[in-house]
Design an enzyme around this catalytic site. Structure first.
Site, PDB file in Angstrom:
ATOM      1  N   PRO A  10      24.021 -18.570  56.707  1.00 24.21           N
ATOM      2  CA  PRO A  10      24.829 -19.442  55.862  1.00 24.21           C
ATOM      3  C   PRO A  10      24.525 -19.317  54.371  1.00 24.21           C
ATOM      4  CG  PRO A  10      23.225 -20.716  57.128  1.00 24.21           C
ATOM      5  CD  PRO A  10      23.230 -19.326  57.687  1.00 24.21           C
ATOM      6  N   ASN A  11      25.590 -19.330  53.608  1.00 26.95           N
ATOM      7  CA  ASN A  11      25.577 -19.321  52.131  1.00 26.95           C
ATOM      8  C   ASN A  11      25.198 -17.974  51.517  1.00 26.95           C
ATOM      9  OD1 ASN A  11      26.180 -22.204  51.901  1.00 26.95           O
ATOM     10  ND2 ASN A  11      24.131 -22.502  52.725  1.00 26.95           N
ATOM     11  N   ARG A  18      25.445 -18.198  43.477  1.00 27.50           N
ATOM     12  CA  ARG A  18      24.609 -19.301  43.940  1.00 27.50           C
ATOM     13  C   ARG A  18      23.182 -19.177  43.394  1.00 27.50           C
ATOM     14  NH1 ARG A  18      21.801 -18.702  49.796  1.00 27.50           N
ATOM     15  NH2 ARG A  18      20.990 -20.818  49.843  1.00 27.50           N
ATOM     16  N   TYR A  23      17.928 -16.346  43.509  1.00 24.66           N
ATOM     17  CA  TYR A  23      18.376 -15.237  44.363  1.00 24.66           C
ATOM     18  C   TYR A  23      18.852 -14.007  43.588  1.00 24.66           C
ATOM     19  CZ  TYR A  23      18.164 -18.867  47.896  1.00 24.66           C
ATOM     20  OH  TYR A  23      17.729 -19.872  48.731  1.00 24.66           O
ATOM     21  N   ASN A  74      18.724 -12.111  57.933  1.00 28.89           N
ATOM     22  CA  ASN A  74      18.390 -13.209  57.022  1.00 28.89           C
ATOM     23  C   ASN A  74      19.090 -14.457  57.555  1.00 28.89           C
ATOM     24  OD1 ASN A  74      17.957 -15.089  55.064  1.00 28.89           O
ATOM     25  ND2 ASN A  74      18.456 -13.744  53.345  1.00 28.89           N
ATOM     26  N   ALA A  77      19.084 -20.845  55.758  1.00 29.89           N
ATOM     27  CA  ALA A  77      18.498 -22.169  56.042  1.00 29.89           C
ATOM     28  C   ALA A  77      18.244 -22.400  57.536  1.00 29.89           C
ATOM     29  CB  ALA A  77      19.395 -23.264  55.480  1.00 29.89           C
ATOM     30  N   HIS A  80      14.651 -22.460  59.154  1.00 29.81           N
ATOM     31  CA  HIS A  80      13.735 -23.596  59.149  1.00 29.81           C
ATOM     32  C   HIS A  80      14.110 -24.660  60.174  1.00 29.81           C
ATOM     33  CE1 HIS A  80      12.859 -21.454  55.503  1.00 29.81           C
ATOM     34  NE2 HIS A  80      14.027 -21.762  54.986  1.00 29.81           N
ATOM     35  N   ASP A  87      15.708 -19.013  70.369  1.00 28.31           N
ATOM     36  CA  ASP A  87      15.903 -18.713  71.789  1.00 28.31           C
ATOM     37  C   ASP A  87      16.762 -17.463  71.969  1.00 28.31           C
ATOM     38  OD1 ASP A  87      14.337 -20.868  72.501  1.00 28.31           O
ATOM     39  OD2 ASP A  87      16.003 -22.159  73.086  1.00 28.31           O
ATOM     40  N   GLU A  98      12.975 -10.535  60.468  1.00 27.62           N
ATOM     41  CA  GLU A  98      13.441 -11.668  59.647  1.00 27.62           C
ATOM     42  C   GLU A  98      13.192 -11.336  58.181  1.00 27.62           C
ATOM     43  OE1 GLU A  98      11.919 -15.644  60.726  1.00 27.62           O
ATOM     44  OE2 GLU A  98      11.800 -16.025  58.585  1.00 27.62           O
ATOM     45  N   HIS A 100      13.827 -12.471  53.976  1.00 28.21           N
ATOM     46  CA  HIS A 100      14.227 -13.446  52.964  1.00 28.21           C
ATOM     47  C   HIS A 100      14.175 -12.819  51.577  1.00 28.21           C
ATOM     48  CE1 HIS A 100      14.304 -16.636  55.863  1.00 28.21           C
ATOM     49  NE2 HIS A 100      13.162 -16.167  56.331  1.00 28.21           N
ATOM     50  N   ILE A 101      15.153 -13.166  50.779  1.00 32.55           N
ATOM     51  CA  ILE A 101      15.234 -12.665  49.408  1.00 32.55           C
ATOM     52  C   ILE A 101      14.143 -13.320  48.561  1.00 32.55           C
ATOM     53  CG2 ILE A 101      16.712 -12.656  47.355  1.00 32.55           C
ATOM     54  CD1 ILE A 101      19.109 -12.836  49.478  1.00 32.55           C
ATOM     55  N   SER A 102      14.064 -14.635  48.635  1.00 32.14           N
ATOM     56  CA  SER A 102      13.079 -15.382  47.837  1.00 32.14           C
ATOM     57  C   SER A 102      11.765 -15.474  48.604  1.00 32.14           C
ATOM     58  CB  SER A 102      13.615 -16.789  47.541  1.00 32.14           C
ATOM     59  OG  SER A 102      13.766 -17.520  48.751  1.00 32.14           O
ATOM     60  N   ARG A 107       8.148 -22.004  47.562  1.00 28.49           N
ATOM     61  CA  ARG A 107       9.210 -22.983  47.342  1.00 28.49           C
ATOM     62  C   ARG A 107       8.894 -24.298  48.061  1.00 28.49           C
ATOM     63  NH1 ARG A 107      14.789 -20.205  48.394  1.00 28.49           N
ATOM     64  NH2 ARG A 107      15.472 -22.097  47.316  1.00 28.49           N
ATOM     65  N   ARG A 111      10.553 -25.090  53.476  1.00 26.89           N
ATOM     66  CA  ARG A 111      10.881 -23.666  53.671  1.00 26.89           C
ATOM     67  C   ARG A 111       9.679 -22.849  54.148  1.00 26.89           C
ATOM     68  NH1 ARG A 111      16.000 -23.273  51.227  1.00 26.89           N
ATOM     69  NH2 ARG A 111      16.178 -24.762  49.526  1.00 26.89           N
TER      70      ARG A 111
HETATM   71  C1  DQA Z   1      16.682 -17.537  52.117  1.00 27.18           C
HETATM   72  C2  DQA Z   1      15.620 -18.642  52.030  1.00 27.18           C
HETATM   73  C3  DQA Z   1      16.085 -19.891  52.757  1.00 27.18           C
HETATM   74  O1  DQA Z   1      15.103 -20.912  52.666  1.00 27.18           O
HETATM   75  C4  DQA Z   1      17.382 -20.413  52.140  1.00 27.18           C
HETATM   76  O2  DQA Z   1      17.866 -21.511  52.875  1.00 27.18           O
HETATM   77  C5  DQA Z   1      18.419 -19.356  51.999  1.00 27.18           C
HETATM   78  C6  DQA Z   1      18.026 -18.008  51.608  1.00 27.18           C
HETATM   79  C7  DQA Z   1      16.269 -16.296  51.287  1.00 27.18           C
HETATM   80  O3  DQA Z   1      16.814 -15.227  51.569  1.00 27.18           O
HETATM   81  O4  DQA Z   1      15.451 -16.394  50.379  1.00 27.18           O
HETATM   82  O5  DQA Z   1      19.612 -19.631  52.097  1.00 27.18           O
HETATM   83  O6  DQA Z   1      16.792 -17.124  53.465  1.00 27.18           O
END
Ligand code: DQA
Length: 142
Positions: A10-11, A18, A23, A74, A77, A80, A87, A98, A100-102, A107, A111
């Protein structure tokens, strides 16, 4: 089987607009193009899928089982919160990294926990766009 799946949650479709200070300026399209090029350099094909819906991500993981040598994911959210995604990862044979960009550990405390990481082959965190590239390389050297 020289095929990878790039999954984004998502997002991630709003990257580039954003929270740019967190990011960066690159877009989902930029990630998909760059990962596809890197995979191609190693003679791998790449399929890409992004969804803002947990169930769609679960369905895509189920469909991916046995069809890819690896999945770069990725979960945004849902990382978390989602026991259902955990599952799904547990239910399939295909290894998942897995990404993550950040650096989620720098943070908010909510997270710091991943529901998914211990079900995954590995986790790559905090390298911006390079997190995805490192995941490709991790699969190449597996
Ligand atoms: C994220 C980190 C997550 O905590 C956040 O909700 C995201 C992006 C990252 O790629 O840094 O949407 O997955």
């Amino acid at each position: 089987m020289n095929r990878l799946l790039l999954l984004n949650g998502p997002n991630i479709n709003l990257l580039g607009k954003r929270e740019k200070e967190v990011y960066g300026e690159f877009t989902l399209q930029d990630i998909e193009t760059e990962v596809a090029e890197l995979a191609e350099n190693h003679r791998y094909d790449l399929d890409c899928f992004q969804s803002n819906h947990e169930g769609e991500l679960i369905d895509r993981l189920h469909q991916a089982n046995g069809k890819y040598s690896g999945i770069i994911f990725n979960p945004a959210a849902y990382t978390h919160t989602s026991i259902a995604l955990r599952d799904a990862i547990m239910a399939i044979e295909t290894p998942v990294i897995e990404v993550h960009i950040s650096n989620v550990h720098k943070r908010e405390t909510f997270r710091h926990q991943s529901m998914l990481a211990s079900a995954c082959y590995g986790q790559i965190v905090g390298f911006g766009m390079k997190s995805y590239r490192l995941a490709v390389l991790a699969f190449m050297e597996k």
